[in-house]
Design a protein around this motif. Structure first.
Motif, PDB file in Angstrom:
ATOM      1  N   TYR A  75       0.845  -1.200   0.000  1.00  0.00           N
ATOM      2  CA  TYR A  75       0.000   0.000   0.000  1.00  0.00           C
ATOM      3  C   TYR A  75       0.883   1.253   0.000  1.00  0.00           C
ATOM      4  CZ  TYR A  75      -3.662   3.275   1.438  1.00  0.00           C
ATOM      5  OH  TYR A  75      -4.548   4.328   1.513  1.00  0.00           O
ATOM      6  N   VAL A  76       0.515   2.231  -0.827  1.00  0.00           N
ATOM      7  CA  VAL A  76       1.251   3.499  -0.856  1.00  0.00           C
ATOM      8  C   VAL A  76       0.377   4.576  -0.215  1.00  0.00           C
ATOM      9  CG1 VAL A  76       2.354   5.236  -2.323  1.00  0.00           C
ATOM     10  CG2 VAL A  76       2.450   2.813  -2.962  1.00  0.00           C
ATOM     11  N   PHE A  77       0.863   5.172   0.857  1.00  0.00           N
ATOM     12  CA  PHE A  77       0.089   6.216   1.545  1.00  0.00           C
ATOM     13  C   PHE A  77      -0.021   7.472   0.688  1.00  0.00           C
ATOM     14  CE2 PHE A  77       0.864   3.550   5.202  1.00  0.00           C
ATOM     15  CZ  PHE A  77      -0.252   3.773   5.997  1.00  0.00           C
ATOM     16  N   THR A  78      -1.214   8.057   0.676  1.00  0.00           N
ATOM     17  CA  THR A  78      -1.437   9.257  -0.143  1.00  0.00           C
ATOM     18  C   THR A  78      -1.184  10.524   0.655  1.00  0.00           C
ATOM     19  OG1 THR A  78      -3.770   9.405   0.506  1.00  0.00           O
ATOM     20  CG2 THR A  78      -3.268   8.059  -1.423  1.00  0.00           C
ATOM     21  N   ARG A  80      -3.215  11.541   3.156  1.00  0.00           N
ATOM     22  CA  ARG A  80      -4.463  12.058   3.737  1.00  0.00           C
ATOM     23  C   ARG A  80      -4.367  12.026   5.263  1.00  0.00           C
ATOM     24  NH1 ARG A  80      -8.561   8.907   3.745  1.00  0.00           N
ATOM     25  NH2 ARG A  80      -7.573   7.193   2.666  1.00  0.00           N
ATOM     26  N   GLU A  83      -5.259   8.691   7.564  1.00  0.00           N
ATOM     27  CA  GLU A  83      -5.243   7.549   6.644  1.00  0.00           C
ATOM     28  C   GLU A  83      -4.902   6.246   7.380  1.00  0.00           C
ATOM     29  OE1 GLU A  83      -3.535   6.675   2.138  1.00  0.00           O
ATOM     30  OE2 GLU A  83      -2.732   8.342   3.315  1.00  0.00           O
TER      31      GLU A  83
END
Length: 453
Positions: A75-78, A80, A83
């Motif tokens: 998973y790549v954190f955006t 936000r 999150e």
């Protein structure tokens, strides 16, 4: 009726902010009071590693389990906000179910009680499925617990964003609280976010819990205590935990790597030092850090400032040199001990619940700079309900505004009044935790709710 020795308690921690630490402190007390009960503590590996870094004295009946953080592989954190919290909460029901089943196999006992952070409203269903009791810990104050319980009523009564100055007089004990003081997700902010929905669902689910307990003392909020006591099956104030832990750890050495206590010992007169800390999650923006530094320097108030090293670059050039005799800036400070010290005259704080209660426990007035969540509510209570401090004007630090606050609390007559009110609350807090006190009795009620099934 199973005997207490058959009890197996699943303790579910929320691994963000300062939630897991007070739950762990309560579990330790329960485990010491009921050595034949097994306590299985479920928390993420990252949070556990910070809680149990030097934990040689853990009671033998506590077992620690790492649970997944809910972040999918790759998973790549955006970036936000919230999150990581949202990912954790979405995965939590399944994660906890799986880990509890595994722990039951290892211990050889079915879970008889779910002791959880109140955020985990889904524990109501899980406990019913497992034929276990559910005991929920709200880690903040009675005021924010009321705001979340009464969310639907507040929304129906207020309707729109335009009535932010109105007070919540229709909720017992909230007469001096304004709409704009409520946490995001009640009537403003993203009402449909995962986190807002979690808090809303929690407010609806908590009356199903066998007991709800908080880190506070009944005498701090008598009207809220009475009202919440009529809503929940059992409503127990068992704090302040800061006072309890310091009475239990009299012989242990205080962790003070930067020499704050040695420094404050040299200060006089009594109640002259400003202690500044904004908790573990937030830091004021760079412009406000400059304003704080300028206000301290021009007011000549002695200070201990807990500020992460990465933020020290924002301090004015030469500030540390020029104020070397006046105060110290450290990356970490022993907050509870500093707030208990007679030289501390004011606490400049973000108004997180633990910090507010630690200040009350030390009898120290506050200058409040809230950021989010329950912090505005707590700041409002500090200023107009308990009258033990003030909120900075317009919610942001300016040099002149901060100087005025320091002068008002440390020098002016109404500052002396705040100090007197804070001392009264401190005395009530100390009475609550001993022998015949309300929190002492309520802890026995909590032990009964958790261990006797």
């Amino acid at each position: 009726m199973s005997k207490p020795s058959d009890s197996h308690v699943a303790v579910l921690a929320f691994p963000f902010g300062t939630h897991a630490s007070p739950l762990l402190a309560v579990m330790r007390r329960l485990a010491t009071a009921s050595p034949s009960t097994v306590f299985s503590f479920f928390n993420t590996a990252q949070s556990n590693s910070s809680l149990f870094s030097d934990d040689g004295d853990r009671p033998a009946n506590i077992r620690v389990h790492d649970v997944a953080d809910g972040v999918p592989d790759g998973y790549v954190f955006t970036g936000r906000p919230q999150e990581a919290i949202e990912l954790f909460l979405q995965a939590a029901p399944e994660t906890f179910r799986r880990e509890i089943a595994a722990a039951e196999t290892v211990v050889g006992k079915k879970v008889t009680c779910m002791l959880t952070d109140a955020f985990f409203w889904f524990a109501a269903e899980m406990a019913e499925e497992m034929k276990a009791s559910w005991v929920a810990f709200w880690t903040a104050g009675a005021n924010s617990l009321s705001a979340h319980f009464y969310t639907d009523l507040i929304r129906e009564t207020i309707e729109v964003d335009g009535r932010m100055e109105e007070t919540l007089g229709f909720i017992p004990g909230m007469e001096k609280i304004r709409v704009k003081d409520t946490p995001e997700g009640v009537v403003f902010g993203k009402l449909d976010s995962v986190f807002s929905n979690t808090l809303h669902q929690m407010g609806l689910a908590l009356p199903r819990a066998n007991a709800v307990f908080i880190n506070s003392f009944e005498e701090l909020d008598p009207a809220l205590t009475e009202n919440l006591g009529s809503i929940f099956k059992r409503y127990l104030n068992i704090g302040p935990l800061a006072l309890l832990s310091s009475t239990m750890q009299k012989d242990t050495l205080v962790h003070d790597p930067h020499g704050c206590l040695a420094w404050i010992e040299k200060q006089s007169p009594a109640s002259s030092v400003a202690y500044i800390s904004f908790g573990t999650v937030m830091t004021p923006p760079p412009g406000e850090l400059v304003a704080i530094a300028q206000g301290l320097e021009s007011s000549k108030v002695p200070f201990v400032w807990s500020l992460k090293e990465k933020n020290m670059v924002h301090l004015p050039v030469g500030f540390l040199d020029r104020t070397r005799e006046q105060g110290i800036v450290v990356p970490w400070a022993p907050q509870v001990e500093l707030l208990k010290h007679e030289a501390t005259g004011v606490f400049v704080t973000h108004c997180g619940w633990n910090s507010v209660l630690e200040s009350v426990s030390g009898g120290v007035p506050m200058i409040c700079r809230p950021f989010f969540g329950d912090q505005r509510l707590n700041g409002r209570a500090v200023e107009v309900v308990w009258e033990i401090g003030m909120t900075i004007s317009n919610g942001v630090f300016t040099k002149e505004g901060f100087e005025k606050c320091l002068d008002r609390v440390l020098v002016q007559d109404d500052g002396k009044k705040m100090k007197g009110n804070a001392k009264k609350l401190q005395e009530q807090a100390q009475e609550a935790i001993y022998g015949k006190g309300s929190s002492f009795k309520n802890f026995k009620g909590l032990l009964d709710a958790v261990v006797k099934v």
